[in-house]
Design a protein around this motif. Structure first.
Motif, PDB file in Angstrom:
ATOM      1  N   HIS A 118       0.863  -1.178   0.000  1.00 12.06           N
ATOM      2  CA  HIS A 118       0.000   0.000   0.000  1.00 12.06           C
ATOM      3  C   HIS A 118       0.897   1.224   0.000  1.00 12.06           C
ATOM      4  N   ARG A 119       0.768   2.069  -1.019  1.00  8.48           N
ATOM      5  CA  ARG A 119       1.615   3.256  -1.145  1.00  8.48           C
ATOM      6  C   ARG A 119       0.798   4.524  -0.917  1.00  8.48           C
ATOM      7  N   LYS A 120       1.324   5.403  -0.073  1.00  4.79           N
ATOM      8  CA  LYS A 120       0.687   6.699   0.143  1.00  4.79           C
ATOM      9  C   LYS A 120       0.963   7.587  -1.056  1.00  4.79           C
ATOM     10  N   PRO A 121       0.073   8.511  -1.365  1.00  2.38           N
ATOM     11  CA  PRO A 121       0.364   9.454  -2.445  1.00  2.38           C
ATOM     12  C   PRO A 121       1.626  10.261  -2.130  1.00  2.38           C
ATOM     13  N   SER A 122       2.451  10.472  -3.149  1.00  2.88           N
ATOM     14  CA  SER A 122       3.695  11.224  -2.981  1.00  2.88           C
ATOM     15  C   SER A 122       3.892  12.124  -4.194  1.00  2.88           C
ATOM     16  N   GLN A 123       4.978  12.875  -4.197  1.00  9.70           N
ATOM     17  CA  GLN A 123       5.275  13.770  -5.315  1.00  9.70           C
ATOM     18  C   GLN A 123       5.448  12.978  -6.609  1.00  9.70           C
ATOM     19  N   SER A 124       6.173  11.861  -6.530  1.00  7.56           N
ATOM     20  CA  SER A 124       6.430  11.054  -7.725  1.00  7.56           C
ATOM     21  C   SER A 124       5.226  10.193  -8.110  1.00  7.56           C
ATOM     22  N   ASN A 125       4.400   9.815  -7.125  1.00 12.18           N
ATOM     23  CA  ASN A 125       3.228   8.987  -7.381  1.00 12.18           C
ATOM     24  C   ASN A 125       2.018   9.661  -6.726  1.00 12.18           C
ATOM     25  N   PRO A 126       1.425  10.679  -7.369  1.00  7.48           N
ATOM     26  CA  PRO A 126       0.348  11.436  -6.717  1.00  7.48           C
ATOM     27  C   PRO A 126      -0.920  10.624  -6.481  1.00  7.48           C
ATOM     28  N   GLN A 127      -1.120   9.559  -7.247  1.00  8.10           N
ATOM     29  CA  GLN A 127      -2.323   8.739  -7.095  1.00  8.10           C
ATOM     30  C   GLN A 127      -2.229   7.835  -5.870  1.00  8.10           C
ATOM     31  N   GLY A 128      -1.030   7.300  -5.608  1.00  7.07           N
ATOM     32  CA  GLY A 128      -0.882   6.340  -4.505  1.00  7.07           C
ATOM     33  C   GLY A 128      -1.517   5.017  -4.895  1.00  7.07           C
ATOM     34  N   GLY A 129      -1.972   4.242  -3.935  1.00  9.31           N
ATOM     35  CA  GLY A 129      -2.698   3.006  -4.221  1.00  9.31           C
ATOM     36  C   GLY A 129      -1.879   1.759  -3.969  1.00  9.31           C
ATOM     37  N   LEU A 130      -2.315   0.669  -4.610  1.00  9.10           N
ATOM     38  CA  LEU A 130      -1.678  -0.625  -4.422  1.00  9.10           C
ATOM     39  C   LEU A 130      -0.578  -0.831  -5.458  1.00  9.10           C
ATOM     40  N   GLU A 131       0.556  -1.335  -4.999  1.00 12.07           N
ATOM     41  CA  GLU A 131       1.683  -1.613  -5.879  1.00 12.07           C
ATOM     42  C   GLU A 131       2.002  -3.100  -5.785  1.00 12.07           C
ATOM     43  N   ARG A 132       1.900  -3.800  -6.904  1.00 16.39           N
ATOM     44  CA  ARG A 132       2.172  -5.238  -6.923  1.00 16.39           C
ATOM     45  C   ARG A 132       3.548  -5.483  -7.538  1.00 16.39           C
ATOM     46  N   THR A 133       4.399  -6.215  -6.804  1.00 16.33           N
ATOM     47  CA  THR A 133       5.739  -6.524  -7.288  1.00 16.33           C
ATOM     48  C   THR A 133       6.066  -7.983  -7.005  1.00 16.33           C
ATOM     49  N   GLU A 134       7.092  -8.486  -7.679  1.00 17.01           N
ATOM     50  CA  GLU A 134       7.544  -9.856  -7.455  1.00 17.01           C
ATOM     51  C   GLU A 134       8.625  -9.844  -6.387  1.00 17.01           C
ATOM     52  N   ALA A 135       8.440 -10.652  -5.358  1.00 15.93           N
ATOM     53  CA  ALA A 135       9.413 -10.742  -4.274  1.00 15.93           C
ATOM     54  C   ALA A 135      10.372 -11.898  -4.557  1.00 15.93           C
ATOM     55  N   PRO A 136      11.583 -11.833  -4.001  1.00 15.86           N
ATOM     56  CA  PRO A 136      12.539 -12.921  -4.221  1.00 15.86           C
ATOM     57  C   PRO A 136      12.090 -14.224  -3.552  1.00 15.86           C
ATOM     58  N   LEU A 137      12.452 -15.331  -4.181  1.00 13.06           N
ATOM     59  CA  LEU A 137      12.235 -16.677  -3.643  1.00 13.06           C
ATOM     60  C   LEU A 137      13.587 -17.273  -3.300  1.00 13.06           C
ATOM     61  N   HIS A 138      13.647 -18.094  -2.263  1.00 11.65           N
ATOM     62  CA  HIS A 138      14.897 -18.776  -1.961  1.00 11.65           C
ATOM     63  C   HIS A 138      15.201 -19.762  -3.078  1.00 11.65           C
ATOM     64  N   ILE A 139      16.468 -19.886  -3.415  1.00 10.91           N
ATOM     65  CA  ILE A 139      16.878 -20.695  -4.560  1.00 10.91           C
ATOM     66  C   ILE A 139      16.533 -22.186  -4.367  1.00 10.91           C
ATOM     67  N   SER A 140      16.399 -22.617  -3.105  1.00 10.96           N
ATOM     68  CA  SER A 140      16.068 -24.022  -2.839  1.00 10.96           C
ATOM     69  C   SER A 140      14.605 -24.332  -3.149  1.00 10.96           C
ATOM     70  N   LYS A 141      13.776 -23.295  -3.304  1.00 12.09           N
ATOM     71  CA  LYS A 141      12.356 -23.506  -3.590  1.00 12.09           C
ATOM     72  C   LYS A 141      12.056 -23.616  -5.076  1.00 12.09           C
ATOM     73  N   VAL A 142      13.078 -23.435  -5.932  1.00 11.43           N
ATOM     74  CA  VAL A 142      12.871 -23.550  -7.374  1.00 11.43           C
ATOM     75  C   VAL A 142      13.829 -24.573  -7.966  1.00 11.43           C
ATOM     76  N   ALA A 143      13.416 -25.144  -9.097  1.00 11.25           N
ATOM     77  CA  ALA A 143      14.259 -26.079  -9.834  1.00 11.25           C
ATOM     78  C   ALA A 143      14.150 -25.750 -11.310  1.00 11.25           C
ATOM     79  N   ILE A 144      15.204 -26.037 -12.041  1.00 10.89           N
ATOM     80  CA  ILE A 144      15.221 -25.805 -13.490  1.00 10.89           C
ATOM     81  C   ILE A 144      14.149 -26.679 -14.137  1.00 10.89           C
TER      82      ILE A 144
END
Length: 106
Positions: free
Chosen positions: A47-73
């Motif tokens: 949840h982002r508050k409105p700011s100078q760079s983002n006057p609208q604010g709102g929800l920001e969805r991003t990809e978080a890192p996963l531990h390397i042991s949780k993935v396989a090729i």
């Protein structure tokens, strides 16, 4: 330091957690932390508050890192998770899918 088994651009399968079974491509590798960021997997909402760079604010969805042991090729032949083996071919060290024997590095 050993050669990296999972690199940027690899197709991977998530082995555990809320996104178990999902497939994606590694967009960023963080070898010092032992983590990777996979596209479309482990999405968090901030949840982002409105700011100078983002006057609208709102929800920001991003990809978080996963531990390397949780993935396989992902096996290039079957699309299932596989371990990685290293071989020397024509004087170059290459990655091989242990499940099918297919070459991972082009």
């Amino acid at each position: 330091m050993a050669a990296a088994k999972i690199k940027k651009g690899d197709k991977v399968v998530v082995l555990s957690g809320k996104d178990k079974g999902k497939h994606g491509e590694v967009t960023k590798s963080l070898p010092r932390e032992g983590k990777v960021i996979v596209s479309g997997v482990n999405i968090i909402t901030r949840h982002r508050k409105p700011s100078q760079s983002n006057p609208q604010g709102g929800l920001e969805r991003t990809e978080a890192p996963l531990h390397i042991s949780k993935v396989a090729i992902e096996d290039p032949k079957t699309g299932k998770a596989t371990r990685v083996r290293f071989e020397v071919r024509d004087g170059n060290k290459v990655r091989i899918a242990a499940r099918s024997g297919e070459l991972i590095d082009g």
